[in-house]
Design an enzyme around this catalytic site. Structure first.
Site, short mmCIF file in Angstrom:
data_model
loop_
_atom_site.label_atom_id
_atom_site.label_comp_id
_atom_site.label_asym_id
_atom_site.label_seq_id
_atom_site.Cartn_x
_atom_site.Cartn_y
_atom_site.Cartn_z
N CYS A 350 14.04 -18.61 48.58
CA CYS A 350 13.97 -17.60 47.52
C CYS A 350 12.55 -17.04 47.57
CB CYS A 350 14.24 -18.23 46.16
SG CYS A 350 15.82 -19.07 46.09
N SER A 351 12.36 -16.01 48.34
CA SER A 351 11.01 -15.72 48.81
C SER A 351 10.30 -14.56 48.12
CB SER A 351 11.13 -15.45 50.32
OG SER A 351 10.24 -14.51 50.76
N ALA A 352 11.06 -13.61 47.55
CA ALA A 352 10.42 -12.39 47.03
C ALA A 352 9.52 -12.69 45.84
CB ALA A 352 11.51 -11.41 46.61
N GLY A 354 7.07 -12.67 48.10
CA GLY A 354 6.49 -13.10 49.37
C GLY A 354 5.11 -13.73 49.30
N LYS A 356 4.26 -16.86 48.44
CA LYS A 356 4.26 -18.19 49.09
C LYS A 356 4.62 -18.05 50.56
CE LYS A 356 5.42 -20.38 44.73
NZ LYS A 356 5.92 -19.24 43.96
N ASP A 374 15.81 -13.64 50.38
CA ASP A 374 15.98 -13.44 48.94
C ASP A 374 17.33 -12.76 48.70
OD1 ASP A 374 13.85 -13.62 46.44
OD2 ASP A 374 15.52 -12.23 46.09
N ASP A 419 11.80 -22.33 46.12
CA ASP A 419 11.09 -21.97 44.89
C ASP A 419 12.16 -21.29 44.02
OD1 ASP A 419 8.90 -21.57 43.20
OD2 ASP A 419 8.57 -19.55 43.96
N CYS A 476 8.98 -22.50 38.11
CA CYS A 476 7.95 -22.22 37.10
C CYS A 476 8.56 -22.45 35.72
CB CYS A 476 7.37 -20.81 37.25
SG CYS A 476 8.61 -19.53 37.30
#
Ligand SMILES: C[S@@+](CC[C@H](N)C(=O)[O-])C[C@H]1O[C@@H](n2cnc3c(N)ncnc32)[C@H](O)[C@@H]1O
Length: 682
Positions: A350-352, A354, A356, A374, A419, A476
């Site tokens: 789950c990258s967007a 970007g 990390k 993503d 993430d 988070c």
């Protein structure tokens, strides 16, 4: 007698330090070796940034004050160096006061630019009074006289403090708890926030010492309910989320700190992109551009904190050239835990946008292959933009549901970062709508999605990877349902184990929380809180895949059985320890639903709120029912309460009419009977 001038004086900058001829001191890693930047040249000394147990430093500004010619000292002009903590209230105050420590006894009252450093008038008066009283000590040195005066002053302050405390206690005793109905009525009209704030403080004080301060006619639960309502109206949360936070922070003072931290922004931080620049060089360039930066924390070699900037942080030439990424410090943690190696096959599920991902790529030194995925197509554009800007060229951007990877790429990666999408309860300062938009369904939905994603991620990992087979799970969110509960679920479904994150800061994850009982290794996970670490609320777990074989249904069932047994065991232990505690503490009646709980040590004032209290109540009810049933079994015939007879009747009925016989009165049986009779007649 001559009055010795105060050496310790306070200052009050009315405008920015620069306007006052003051310069902020900038400390950059290894700056001595480097070319001295413009701003740093003007500072006479360099002192390291203050750090608190590895947490992000509170911005500290070193002020170099040069007395102005008009108001300067008559005897000597001296440079005075002092660190001023920039607290918000101080900034708002008409005159800011900072203590100047001067080693020179000759120092007199003086003004520096706009700074009023004449000191506190009251303090002066105190000291003068003390000196004038002191006839016996005429021969004493000024320093001795001053020391004696300070001792007297300290004594006076202690006395006053004690008196004030007594007054507070006396006032506290008079505190009357309104009913929940009163509070609700009050909330319909505009509540007086000052009254609410005071009541919150009062209730927390009562709950902290319940036995001594409570109104005997009010239960703990009543106090907690009032507190919950008041906190909701003071801080603007819905009751669901407030109950969750009250569970998480049973200590009232800590809860308030957490809620206040959620209303304040975290420091602006950036990550130096090691693919393009060294942090030291970046810091120098940014300082020359008018940005006030410092290494962000001891535990990171790439993070910089930006105290203030004359240019927008997201529009400097360095930013556009990809020398840094604007990132919260918390987002460095999962990547550090993942520790990707050059040449690895890595998936960021789950990258967007970007942040990390680009950090991972920099640790991989742009080698190997990195999949940045993503589910949101528009957000994938942001990944592409950032990767281009930051010079990342080992990455494939894809737009899939993360749930797919376990099936389409089983055992295909050395390391995976998940993430996960979450409730965002760790970053409320960024999005205040979280305060009112979350409910139990929302958390349940997230929990379900996170479980699917984590299973898929584990399936996509290669247990036989020579130097990998690691999954890092992060959110988070501060909610247990989205963190420990998800990881614990994975441990029960796949061949894997938790390993240390390698992170030097953070508090350990929960192994038990309210009704939850997790695997003991969950203590290896790490939690972060805004009020403790001055970074966003966050959670990090690192898991090693042990085998590519999937667990059989039999194994899953076995684990489930094990879990139930452990749960029962720990419940039994808790119950027996409760029973042991009761007589010791003369618990007496435990009713009004624990409300009159005497096992009050002041550490868990909110324990009646939420699921824990409900579970305790349920357990107690179950015990009662069990006791009743046992007493029924032991009935000696004298017990003639109605329900006993009823129970016997049911038993007797069941005994008298066996199932098969009852079935014979059913439609089918009658039909068969008729058939038989007809057959006989023929
Ligand atoms: C917490 S954010 C990720 C932040 C990112 N790791 C970073 O550091 O910049 C969660 C991301 O998950 C994405 N997402 C939500 N559901 C997903 C799914 N089922 N599969 C993959 N990505 C998903 C969202 O679009 C969102 O961008």
């Amino acid at each position: 007698m001559a009055i010795v001038k105060k050496k310790k004086v306070s200052t009050t900058p009315k405008s920015t330090p620069k306007e006052n001829g003051l310069k902020r001191k900038l400390e950059v890693e290894d700056a001595q070796e480097a070319e001295t930047p413009k701003v740093a040249k003007k500072t006479p000394k360099k002192k390291p940034l203050k750090k608190q147990n590895g947490t992000v430093a509170t911005p500290v500004v070193e002020v170099v004050a040069t007395p102005s010619s008009e108001n300067g000292p008559k005897k000597k002009k001296k440079k005075v160096v002092k660190k001023v903590k920039l607290f918000e209230e101080e900034e708002k105050a008409p005159k800011q006061k900072a203590q100047l420590i001067d080693e020179d006894d000759d120092e007199e009252e003086f003004n520096i630019g706009n700074l009023d450093i004449q000191g506190d008038d009251d303090d002066d008066d105190d000291l003068r009074d003390d000196y004038s009283d002191d006839d016996e000590d005429e021969d004493n040195l000024p320093i001795e006289k001053k020391s004696a005066a300070l001792d007297k002053k300290k004594e006076k302050m202690l006395k006053e403090g004690e008196e004030e405390l007594q007054l507070n206690i006396a006032n506290q005793e008079k505190f009357e708890l309104p009913t929940v109905e009163d509070i609700e009525a009050e909330m319909k009209s505009a509540p007086n926030l000052e009254i609410v704030r005071q009541r919150i403080a009062d209730v927390i004080q009562v709950l902290g010492d319940f036995k001594a301060r409570r109104d005997p006619n009010k239960s703990r639960l009543q106090y907690v309910e009032v507190l919950q309502k008041d906190l909701c109206s003071q801080f603007g949360y819905n009751e669901f989320l407030m109950a969750k936070f009250m569970d998480l922070f049973p200590n009232g003072a800590e809860l308030l700190q957490f809620l206040e931290a959620n209303d304040n922004p975290r420091p602006v931080t950036i990550r130096a992109n090691s693919l393009k620049v060294k942090r030291r060089d970046l810091a120098k360039n940014l300082i020359n551009r008018g940005m006030n930066v410092d290494p962000a924390a001891e535990w990171t070699k790439v993070g910089l904190v930006v105290y203030d900037s004359q240019v927008p942080v997201g529009a400097t030439p360095e930013y556009l050239a990809g020398h840094y990424m604007i990132q919260g410090l918390n987002s460095l943690l999962p990547v550090m835990a993942l520790a990707p190696q050059p040449g690895d096959r890595v998936l960021d599920m789950c990258s967007a946008p970007g942040g990390k991902t680009s950090h991972i790529a920099s640790l991989m030194k742009n080698s190997g292959v990195l999949f940045a995925n993503d589910a949101n197509f528009d957000r994938c554009r942001a990944i592409i933009g950032n990767l281009h800007r930051l010079g990342v060229n080992n990455t494939v951007v894809c737009n899939l549901g993360g749930e797919e990877f376990g099936k389409i790429r089983p055992n295909g990666f050395d390391r995976i970062l998940l993430d996960a999408p979450c409730s965002g309860t760790g970053v409320i300062w960024k999005d205040q709508s979280v305060k009112t938009s979350k409910d139990s369904q929302d958390v349940q939905r997230r929990h379900t999605m996170q479980r699917q994603l984590i299973l898929s991620a584990m399936d996509a990992l290669d247990a036989n990877s020579p130097n990998g087979g690691y999954l890092v799970y992060s959110t988070c969110s501060v909610l247990v349902e989205e963190n420990e509960a998800v990881v614990n679920f994975l441990l029960e479904r796949r061949h894997c184990e938790l390993v240390p994150t390698g992170l030097t800061i953070g508090v350990d994850g929960y192994t038990r929380f309210r009704d939850y009982r997790f695997h003991s290794s969950l203590s290896m996970t790490k939690r972060y809180y805004p009020h403790v670490h001055n970074i966003d609320g966050f959670f990090v777990a690192k898991i090693k895949k042990l085998s590519n074989a999937k667990m059989s249904k039999q194994e899953v069932l076995e684990k489930e059985r094990e879990k139930q047994e452990n749960k029962k065991k720990s419940q039994a232990e808790e119950d027996s320890s409760d029973d042991k505690k009761k007589p010791a503490k003369k618990a007496g009646k435990k009713s009004k639903e624990d409300s009159d709980s005497e096992d009050d040590d002041g550490t868990a004032p909110f324990k009646n709120v939420g699921s824990g209290a409900r579970a305790n109540k349920k357990r107690r009810n179950q015990k009662k029912v069990q006791a009743k049933q046992d007493s029924l079994k032991e009935d000696d015939g004298f017990n003639t309460v109605g329900n006993i007879k009823k129970a016997r009747k049911v038993k007797e009925f069941k005994a008298r009419v066996p199932k098969r016989a009852a079935a014979r009165t059913g439609a089918k049986a009658v039909k068969n009977k008729r058939k038989k009779m007809l057959a006989k007649q023929q």
